[in-house]
Design a protein around this motif. Structure first.
Motif, PDB file in Angstrom:
ATOM      1  N   ALA A 211       0.663  -1.185   0.205  1.00  0.00           N
ATOM      2  CA  ALA A 211      -0.096   0.108  -0.030  1.00  0.00           C
ATOM      3  C   ALA A 211       0.755   1.028  -0.027  1.00  0.00           C
ATOM      4  CB  ALA A 211      -0.978   0.061   0.997  1.00  0.00           C
ATOM      5  N   ARG A 212       2.146   1.209   0.301  1.00  0.00           N
ATOM      6  CA  ARG A 212       3.026   2.428   0.275  1.00  0.00           C
ATOM      7  C   ARG A 212       3.382   2.809  -0.832  1.00  0.00           C
ATOM      8  NH1 ARG A 212       7.617  -0.517   4.101  1.00  0.00           N
ATOM      9  NH2 ARG A 212       7.132  -1.807   2.624  1.00  0.00           N
ATOM     10  N   ILE A 213       3.307   1.936  -1.830  1.00  0.00           N
ATOM     11  CA  ILE A 213       3.776   2.038  -3.399  1.00  0.00           C
ATOM     12  C   ILE A 213       2.619   2.815  -4.114  1.00  0.00           C
ATOM     13  CG2 ILE A 213       4.424   1.105  -5.627  1.00  0.00           C
ATOM     14  CD1 ILE A 213       5.884  -0.913  -3.648  1.00  0.00           C
ATOM     15  N   LYS A 214       3.107   3.960  -4.651  1.00  0.00           N
ATOM     16  CA  LYS A 214       2.077   4.683  -5.462  1.00  0.00           C
ATOM     17  C   LYS A 214       2.140   4.648  -6.946  1.00  0.00           C
ATOM     18  CE  LYS A 214       0.418   6.124  -1.558  1.00  0.00           C
ATOM     19  NZ  LYS A 214      -0.610   5.330  -0.818  1.00  0.00           N
ATOM     20  N   SER A 215       3.283   4.303  -7.535  1.00  0.00           N
ATOM     21  CA  SER A 215       3.477   4.340  -8.977  1.00  0.00           C
ATOM     22  C   SER A 215       4.622   3.380  -9.216  1.00  0.00           C
ATOM     23  CB  SER A 215       3.984   5.613  -9.405  1.00  0.00           C
ATOM     24  OG  SER A 215       4.537   5.379 -10.721  1.00  0.00           O
ATOM     25  N   ILE A 216       4.450   2.245 -10.222  1.00  0.00           N
ATOM     26  CA  ILE A 216       5.282   1.391 -10.735  1.00  0.00           C
ATOM     27  C   ILE A 216       5.450   1.546 -12.116  1.00  0.00           C
ATOM     28  CG2 ILE A 216       5.907  -1.022 -10.780  1.00  0.00           C
ATOM     29  CD1 ILE A 216       3.508  -1.296  -8.597  1.00  0.00           C
ATOM     30  N   ASN A 217       6.856   1.569 -12.710  1.00  0.00           N
ATOM     31  CA  ASN A 217       7.003   1.545 -13.885  1.00  0.00           C
ATOM     32  C   ASN A 217       8.280   0.436 -14.272  1.00  0.00           C
ATOM     33  OD1 ASN A 217       8.227   2.180 -16.681  1.00  0.00           O
ATOM     34  ND2 ASN A 217       7.626   4.416 -16.407  1.00  0.00           N
ATOM     35  N   ILE A 218       7.787  -0.493 -15.050  1.00  0.00           N
ATOM     36  CA  ILE A 218       8.733  -1.364 -15.274  1.00  0.00           C
ATOM     37  C   ILE A 218       9.150  -1.528 -16.730  1.00  0.00           C
ATOM     38  CG2 ILE A 218       9.187  -3.967 -14.968  1.00  0.00           C
ATOM     39  CD1 ILE A 218       7.182  -4.248 -12.883  1.00  0.00           C
ATOM     40  N   LYS A 219      10.472  -1.455 -17.199  1.00  0.00           N
ATOM     41  CA  LYS A 219      10.916  -1.610 -18.594  1.00  0.00           C
ATOM     42  C   LYS A 219      11.727  -3.160 -18.645  1.00  0.00           C
ATOM     43  CE  LYS A 219       9.470   2.236 -19.950  1.00  0.00           C
ATOM     44  NZ  LYS A 219       8.216   2.444 -20.784  1.00  0.00           N
ATOM     45  N   LEU A 220      11.171  -3.848 -19.445  1.00  0.00           N
ATOM     46  CA  LEU A 220      11.893  -5.251 -19.248  1.00  0.00           C
ATOM     47  C   LEU A 220      13.139  -5.187 -20.138  1.00  0.00           C
ATOM     48  CD1 LEU A 220      11.963  -8.142 -19.106  1.00  0.00           C
ATOM     49  CD2 LEU A 220      10.782  -8.619 -20.988  1.00  0.00           C
ATOM     50  N   SER A 221      13.252  -4.349 -21.486  1.00  0.00           N
ATOM     51  CA  SER A 221      14.234  -4.097 -22.059  1.00  0.00           C
ATOM     52  C   SER A 221      15.421  -3.490 -21.765  1.00  0.00           C
ATOM     53  CB  SER A 221      13.834  -3.420 -23.550  1.00  0.00           C
ATOM     54  OG  SER A 221      13.473  -2.103 -23.148  1.00  0.00           O
ATOM     55  N   LYS A 222      15.126  -2.612 -20.792  1.00  0.00           N
ATOM     56  CA  LYS A 222      16.172  -1.844 -19.786  1.00  0.00           C
ATOM     57  C   LYS A 222      16.537  -2.557 -18.627  1.00  0.00           C
ATOM     58  CE  LYS A 222      15.365   2.410 -22.037  1.00  0.00           C
ATOM     59  NZ  LYS A 222      15.603   3.932 -22.043  1.00  0.00           N
ATOM     60  N   LYS A 223      15.740  -3.646 -18.021  1.00  0.00           N
ATOM     61  CA  LYS A 223      15.750  -4.357 -17.028  1.00  0.00           C
ATOM     62  C   LYS A 223      15.692  -3.343 -15.693  1.00  0.00           C
ATOM     63  CE  LYS A 223      18.327  -8.154 -18.588  1.00  0.00           C
ATOM     64  NZ  LYS A 223      17.302  -9.243 -18.566  1.00  0.00           N
ATOM     65  N   ARG A 224      14.641  -2.369 -16.055  1.00  0.00           N
ATOM     66  CA  ARG A 224      14.605  -1.196 -14.989  1.00  0.00           C
ATOM     67  C   ARG A 224      13.284  -1.379 -14.359  1.00  0.00           C
ATOM     68  NH1 ARG A 224      15.727   3.927 -17.593  1.00  0.00           N
ATOM     69  NH2 ARG A 224      18.185   3.023 -17.565  1.00  0.00           N
ATOM     70  N   VAL A 225      13.321  -1.173 -12.789  1.00  0.00           N
ATOM     71  CA  VAL A 225      12.144  -0.930 -11.942  1.00  0.00           C
ATOM     72  C   VAL A 225      12.188   0.179 -11.469  1.00  0.00           C
ATOM     73  CG1 VAL A 225      10.734  -1.784 -10.301  1.00  0.00           C
ATOM     74  CG2 VAL A 225      11.868  -3.403 -11.859  1.00  0.00           C
ATOM     75  N   ILE A 226      11.184   1.255 -11.604  1.00  0.00           N
ATOM     76  CA  ILE A 226      11.123   2.566 -11.046  1.00  0.00           C
ATOM     77  C   ILE A 226       9.781   2.284  -9.952  1.00  0.00           C
ATOM     78  CG2 ILE A 226      10.825   5.065 -11.346  1.00  0.00           C
ATOM     79  CD1 ILE A 226      12.164   4.548 -13.997  1.00  0.00           C
ATOM     80  N   VAL A 227      10.029   2.705  -8.692  1.00  0.00           N
ATOM     81  CA  VAL A 227       9.006   2.506  -7.581  1.00  0.00           C
ATOM     82  C   VAL A 227       8.785   4.108  -6.987  1.00  0.00           C
ATOM     83  CG1 VAL A 227       8.392   1.449  -5.566  1.00  0.00           C
ATOM     84  CG2 VAL A 227       9.734   0.165  -7.093  1.00  0.00           C
ATOM     85  N   GLU A 228       7.749   4.572  -6.843  1.00  0.00           N
ATOM     86  CA  GLU A 228       7.453   5.704  -6.075  1.00  0.00           C
ATOM     87  C   GLU A 228       6.381   5.462  -4.893  1.00  0.00           C
ATOM     88  OE1 GLU A 228       7.196   9.504  -8.517  1.00  0.00           O
ATOM     89  OE2 GLU A 228       7.122   8.148 -10.289  1.00  0.00           O
ATOM     90  N   GLY A 229       6.813   5.941  -3.846  1.00  0.00           N
ATOM     91  CA  GLY A 229       5.921   5.883  -2.769  1.00  0.00           C
ATOM     92  C   GLY A 229       6.403   6.219  -1.515  1.00  0.00           C
ATOM     93  N   ASN A 230       5.840   5.995  -0.405  1.00  0.00           N
ATOM     94  CA  ASN A 230       6.149   6.413   0.820  1.00  0.00           C
ATOM     95  C   ASN A 230       6.869   5.034   1.520  1.00  0.00           C
ATOM     96  OD1 ASN A 230       4.943   9.054   0.694  1.00  0.00           O
ATOM     97  ND2 ASN A 230       3.016   7.937   0.961  1.00  0.00           N
ATOM     98  N   LEU A 231       8.115   5.054   0.823  1.00  0.00           N
ATOM     99  CA  LEU A 231       8.790   3.784   1.639  1.00  0.00           C
ATOM    100  C   LEU A 231      10.475   4.208   1.174  1.00  0.00           C
ATOM    101  CD1 LEU A 231       8.427   0.594  -0.629  1.00  0.00           C
ATOM    102  CD2 LEU A 231       8.003   3.025  -1.441  1.00  0.00           C
ATOM    103  N   THR A 232      11.402   3.433   1.879  1.00  0.00           N
ATOM    104  CA  THR A 232      12.822   3.774   1.765  1.00  0.00           C
ATOM    105  C   THR A 232      13.307   2.930   0.794  1.00  0.00           C
ATOM    106  OG1 THR A 232      13.613   2.035   3.223  1.00  0.00           O
ATOM    107  CG2 THR A 232      13.028   4.277   4.167  1.00  0.00           C
ATOM    108  N   VAL A 233      14.472   3.105   0.178  1.00  0.00           N
ATOM    109  CA  VAL A 233      15.156   2.503  -0.973  1.00  0.00           C
ATOM    110  C   VAL A 233      15.027   0.869  -0.374  1.00  0.00           C
ATOM    111  CG1 VAL A 233      17.439   3.037  -0.538  1.00  0.00           C
ATOM    112  CG2 VAL A 233      16.875   2.274  -2.879  1.00  0.00           C
TER     113      VAL A 233
END
Length: 80
Positions: A28-50
């Protein structure tokens, strides 16, 4: 709200993307998720630490590496 960028080198297929997506959507702390398989990248925005965000990805069975979006990915701070 915090933004965390990870490289997930063992994310190799759409099934992996789905597993990570489901794990992140379950927090529930996570507000936005962006996953790019081709770049093997996951971007997470929310109210939590790294560390908390990385733990959610690890709980899904993947090994996140912490990075800075525009400066590359310096390495894995979560290796055991």
């Amino acid at each position: 709200m915090n933004k965390h960028v990870f490289t997930v080198n063992n994310m190799t297929c759409e099934g992996c993307v789905s597993n990570i997506q489901r794990g992140l959507e379950g927090d529930a702390r996570i507000k936005s998720i962006n996953i790019k398989l081709s770049k093997k990248r996951v971007i997470v925005e929310g109210n939590l630490t790294v560390e908390e965000a990385a733990e959610v990805i690890m709980d899904a069975g993947y090994q996140p590496e912490v990075g800075v979006e525009k400066k590359g990915f310096p390495g894995n701070f979560f290796s055991s």
